[in-house]
Write a protein that holds these residues in place. Structure first.
Motif, PDB file in Angstrom:
ATOM      1  N   GLY B 114       0.795  -1.223   0.000  1.00  0.00           N
ATOM      2  CA  GLY B 114       0.000   0.000   0.000  1.00  0.00           C
ATOM      3  C   GLY B 114       0.828   1.274   0.000  1.00  0.00           C
ATOM      4  O   GLY B 114       0.313   2.366  -0.243  1.00  0.00           O
ATOM      5  N   LEU B 115       2.128   1.146   0.289  1.00  0.00           N
ATOM      6  CA  LEU B 115       2.964   2.350   0.366  1.00  0.00           C
ATOM      7  C   LEU B 115       3.353   2.880  -1.009  1.00  0.00           C
ATOM      8  O   LEU B 115       3.699   4.056  -1.150  1.00  0.00           O
ATOM      9  CB  LEU B 115       4.235   2.072   1.179  1.00  0.00           C
ATOM     10  CG  LEU B 115       4.035   1.744   2.656  1.00  0.00           C
ATOM     11  CD1 LEU B 115       5.384   1.458   3.319  1.00  0.00           C
ATOM     12  CD2 LEU B 115       3.313   2.872   3.380  1.00  0.00           C
ATOM     13  N   GLY B 116       3.329   2.007  -2.017  1.00  0.00           N
ATOM     14  CA  GLY B 116       3.727   2.410  -3.365  1.00  0.00           C
ATOM     15  C   GLY B 116       3.920   1.148  -4.189  1.00  0.00           C
ATOM     16  O   GLY B 116       3.825   0.031  -3.660  1.00  0.00           O
ATOM     17  N   PRO B 117       4.179   1.287  -5.474  1.00  0.00           N
ATOM     18  CA  PRO B 117       4.448   0.106  -6.300  1.00  0.00           C
ATOM     19  C   PRO B 117       5.520  -0.756  -5.644  1.00  0.00           C
ATOM     20  O   PRO B 117       6.503  -0.220  -5.108  1.00  0.00           O
ATOM     21  CB  PRO B 117       4.931   0.710  -7.620  1.00  0.00           C
ATOM     22  CG  PRO B 117       4.327   2.090  -7.657  1.00  0.00           C
ATOM     23  CD  PRO B 117       4.272   2.541  -6.232  1.00  0.00           C
ATOM     24  N   LEU B 122      12.693  -1.531  -3.584  1.00  0.00           N
ATOM     25  CA  LEU B 122      14.117  -1.717  -3.890  1.00  0.00           C
ATOM     26  C   LEU B 122      14.763  -0.387  -4.283  1.00  0.00           C
ATOM     27  O   LEU B 122      15.975  -0.335  -4.478  1.00  0.00           O
ATOM     28  CB  LEU B 122      14.286  -2.716  -5.033  1.00  0.00           C
ATOM     29  CG  LEU B 122      13.702  -4.102  -4.765  1.00  0.00           C
ATOM     30  CD1 LEU B 122      13.823  -4.972  -6.016  1.00  0.00           C
ATOM     31  CD2 LEU B 122      14.422  -4.759  -3.587  1.00  0.00           C
ATOM     32  N   GLY B 123      13.976   0.661  -4.397  1.00  0.00           N
ATOM     33  CA  GLY B 123      14.506   1.937  -4.867  1.00  0.00           C
ATOM     34  C   GLY B 123      14.197   3.053  -3.903  1.00  0.00           C
ATOM     35  O   GLY B 123      14.685   3.066  -2.777  1.00  0.00           O
ATOM     36  N   ILE B 124      13.318   3.940  -4.334  1.00  0.00           N
ATOM     37  CA  ILE B 124      13.098   5.151  -3.540  1.00  0.00           C
ATOM     38  C   ILE B 124      12.439   4.876  -2.197  1.00  0.00           C
ATOM     39  O   ILE B 124      12.547   5.671  -1.283  1.00  0.00           O
ATOM     40  CB  ILE B 124      12.276   6.191  -4.323  1.00  0.00           C
ATOM     41  CG1 ILE B 124      10.925   5.600  -4.736  1.00  0.00           C
ATOM     42  CG2 ILE B 124      13.050   6.693  -5.526  1.00  0.00           C
ATOM     43  CD1 ILE B 124       9.906   6.667  -5.039  1.00  0.00           C
ATOM     44  N   LEU B 125      11.734   3.741  -2.055  1.00  0.00           N
ATOM     45  CA  LEU B 125      11.179   3.392  -0.734  1.00  0.00           C
ATOM     46  C   LEU B 125      12.025   2.318  -0.035  1.00  0.00           C
ATOM     47  O   LEU B 125      11.606   1.762   0.983  1.00  0.00           O
ATOM     48  CB  LEU B 125       9.724   2.911  -0.869  1.00  0.00           C
ATOM     49  CG  LEU B 125       8.705   3.938  -1.374  1.00  0.00           C
ATOM     50  CD1 LEU B 125       7.280   3.369  -1.280  1.00  0.00           C
ATOM     51  CD2 LEU B 125       8.786   5.252  -0.586  1.00  0.00           C
ATOM     52  N   TYR B 133      17.709   9.674   2.353  1.00  0.00           N
ATOM     53  CA  TYR B 133      17.001  10.335   3.458  1.00  0.00           C
ATOM     54  C   TYR B 133      17.926  10.535   4.658  1.00  0.00           C
ATOM     55  O   TYR B 133      18.081  11.638   5.180  1.00  0.00           O
ATOM     56  CB  TYR B 133      15.804   9.468   3.827  1.00  0.00           C
ATOM     57  CG  TYR B 133      14.849  10.018   4.859  1.00  0.00           C
ATOM     58  CD1 TYR B 133      13.753  10.782   4.476  1.00  0.00           C
ATOM     59  CD2 TYR B 133      15.009   9.727   6.210  1.00  0.00           C
ATOM     60  CE1 TYR B 133      12.844  11.256   5.418  1.00  0.00           C
ATOM     61  CE2 TYR B 133      14.112  10.203   7.160  1.00  0.00           C
ATOM     62  CZ  TYR B 133      13.025  10.967   6.763  1.00  0.00           C
ATOM     63  OH  TYR B 133      12.131  11.431   7.698  1.00  0.00           O
ATOM     64  N   ALA B 134      18.561   9.455   5.093  1.00  0.00           N
ATOM     65  CA  ALA B 134      19.431   9.537   6.275  1.00  0.00           C
ATOM     66  C   ALA B 134      20.700  10.326   5.949  1.00  0.00           C
ATOM     67  O   ALA B 134      21.163  11.141   6.745  1.00  0.00           O
ATOM     68  CB  ALA B 134      19.788   8.130   6.760  1.00  0.00           C
ATOM     69  N   GLY B 135      21.258  10.072   4.772  1.00  0.00           N
ATOM     70  CA  GLY B 135      22.502  10.751   4.413  1.00  0.00           C
ATOM     71  C   GLY B 135      22.320  12.243   4.306  1.00  0.00           C
ATOM     72  O   GLY B 135      23.124  13.022   4.822  1.00  0.00           O
ATOM     73  N   ALA B 288       8.369   9.259   2.949  1.00  0.00           N
ATOM     74  CA  ALA B 288       8.596   9.069   1.516  1.00  0.00           C
ATOM     75  C   ALA B 288       7.348   8.546   0.811  1.00  0.00           C
ATOM     76  O   ALA B 288       7.050   8.939  -0.323  1.00  0.00           O
ATOM     77  CB  ALA B 288       9.783   8.135   1.288  1.00  0.00           C
ATOM     78  N   SER B 289       6.582   7.661   1.474  1.00  0.00           N
ATOM     79  CA  SER B 289       5.379   7.151   0.805  1.00  0.00           C
ATOM     80  C   SER B 289       4.333   8.264   0.683  1.00  0.00           C
ATOM     81  O   SER B 289       3.609   8.342  -0.317  1.00  0.00           O
ATOM     82  CB  SER B 289       4.819   5.939   1.558  1.00  0.00           C
ATOM     83  OG  SER B 289       4.448   6.288   2.867  1.00  0.00           O
TER      84      SER B 289
END
Lengths: 331, 331
Positions: B114-117, B122-125, B133-135, B288-289
């Protein structure tokens, strides 16, 4: 009127500065105007950053041929044009290589001779001391038990870094360039060990004395010392980049360590410029003068007599032949 | 029982990995024991760090000739030996280049479709997104108005760094290697500009797009990009060293930038390893989602069909020919 002995830069140095790069001249001393002070220089400080000013590369500005050589000095007031100062008062000023400077009262730093010998206001109680204090404690963030590696370990910055690290519960390891320097580092400054990089392979020395890695590396030289330190960082290490002795005598910008070392150690590397840390000076002076009186910090001074010998002393400093803080006793 | 298609490392790559470095084999799928799951791989992630594992230089361990190629995948459960999982459940696992992995239930990460495709896990999520995000937020400490420069700007890490920087009020500038990538960076990801380093001199490009200097540089490549960024740091800049694309294909450790750049900018340079920042994952996923659903972040996927084509796709990734997050659609 007194004759004011001055040392000018005669030509831009190529490589290591030599006496022929400088010129001794005598000029009539100036008279102080309103808000000014006529002073007599007691001690002149010789510092590696001055080589960068000759190259025009230092952020405090270039020194051009024909100009007075720059540098900080500790002086006594002879004639005062400012009500805050009386003859005999001690002060520190960036008044350069001259015996009788006239300085703006607003530009000087007052010196309390009760804090320690006045010469130390150019060393462990002055800019080098503040560099060590702010660089280690603010940027290096040492924790109790940390192994703190420092290059140029018997210089005024390095020796203070090591001793402050130990006062804060750390374990200091030095890098220096002679058996005498290493003996002093261990026997007088109390370091856990000191590597003579001219006799022992630096990589082996660092592994021997920092078997669990380097938690804090305080770098005064760059070059090979920095490379080897980066290869031996502990996880989460902090690196304070403060000086570049290994490249001051060249016009080149040699490359530095591969970034993989920083990633591998998840290290934090920070650039140190002492001018950013003036806010710490009162706390530094309070702490350092107390440590000095309690004999918790030792220091070395390499004193040359006579302003006319300043060029030779500067040459010795820039070739690492000094043994401790390089000073010229002017009067 | 299903046939499990697997890709093994056949030999240690020299330079850029080529298809001949890998071997396709078929093995019977294993049965899951207690606490294990038999899964079917949907998408396999190809990431530059895998090149370091082939060299034996990556901290997650070496991959040796004859062994299954490693990597993260998003899978669905076929048979469950653990009560927490049912057939059809989605998960991510470091299960490598195979179609029917058997994994320990304790070692996988559950995936909420449900958060995204699901491919975005494996990528942006996923790992690249958390890296960005952390960096950026923890190590890069961006402030509103900061100019944030990022290399590999259309990759999953770089594109997230740029877009998060902008969401936080920064001004993102990218570096990428083709006109298409630069057009996407500006038109889709909203970057203020993007330098095509293959067409424009990188120094001129950085000066043109970062006239007041670089406040945050997020480095995915090392090499020349890092050198030029260091020369253009603003006072107090932060540099996040995250990836070394410029040197993954070699066994050499080329030198890095001179330390003087760090001192001059009073910069802070930090090494980034995503495994240190798992604590941020829930907050990252939540942020991010949401950003994805609000169309505040865009992403690119470079999807190759079929596990047998993974070696070619990895070659394309390691030569920068991919356009977005490199994925293999396995089933």
């Amino acid at each position: 009127m007194n004759d004011n002995t001055c040392v000018l830069l005669k030509r831009r140095s190529e490589g290591v500065p030599v006496a022929e790069d400088f010129e001794l001249v005598t000029r009539p001393a100036e008279q102080p105007g309103a808000g000014q002070l006529l002073c007599e220089t007691r001690y002149l400080s010789l510092d590696p950053y001055l080589r960068g000013r000759i190259s025009g590369r230092h952020l405090s500005g270039a020194i051009l041929p024909g100009e007075l050589m720059g540098g900080e000095a500790v002086c006594q007031v002879l004639e005062s044009g400012d009500e805050r100062f009386q003859p005999g008062d001690w002060l520190a000023a960036y008044s350069g290589w001259q015996r009788y400077p006239v300085v703006d009262a607003d530009s000087v730093r007052t010196v309390d001779p009760g804090l320690g010998p006045v010469s130390t206001t150019l060393g462990i109680l002055g800019m080098p001391g503040l560099t060590a204090y702010a660089g280690l404690l603010r940027l290096g963030e040492p924790k109790a038990g940390d192994t703190v590696l420092v290059s140029a370990a018997t210089g005024p910055v390095g020796s203070m870094v090591a001793q402050i690290a130990q006062i804060k519960g750390g374990r200091a390891v030095g890098i220096a360039g002679s058996p005498d320097k290493c003996a002093w580092a261990v026997e007088q400054a109390g370091m856990a060990g000191c590597i003579n990089y001219k006799e022992e392979d630096l990589r082996e020395g660092v592994k021997r004395l920092c078997p669990d890695g380097v938690d804090v590396y305080f770098d005064n030289v760059g070059g090979e010392c920095l490379q080897v330190a980066m290869e031996n960082l502990a996880l989460g290490a902090r690196v304070v980049l403060c000086g570049l002795m290994a490249q001051y005598n060249t016009d080149e910008m040699p490359p530095g360590p591969n970034p993989a070392w920083v990633i591998k150690a998840r290290a934090t590397v920070r650039g140190m410029v002492v001018y950013d840390h003036e806010d710490l000076r009162p706390q530094f002076l309070s702490d350092a003068s107390l440590w000095l009186k309690e004999d918790r910090i030792r220091y070395l001074e390499d004193v040359t007599e006579g302003l006319e010998n300043a060029p030779d002393a500067f040459h010795r400093l820039m070739t690492g032949q000094n043994f401790g803080k390089a000073l010229v006793k002017v009067s």
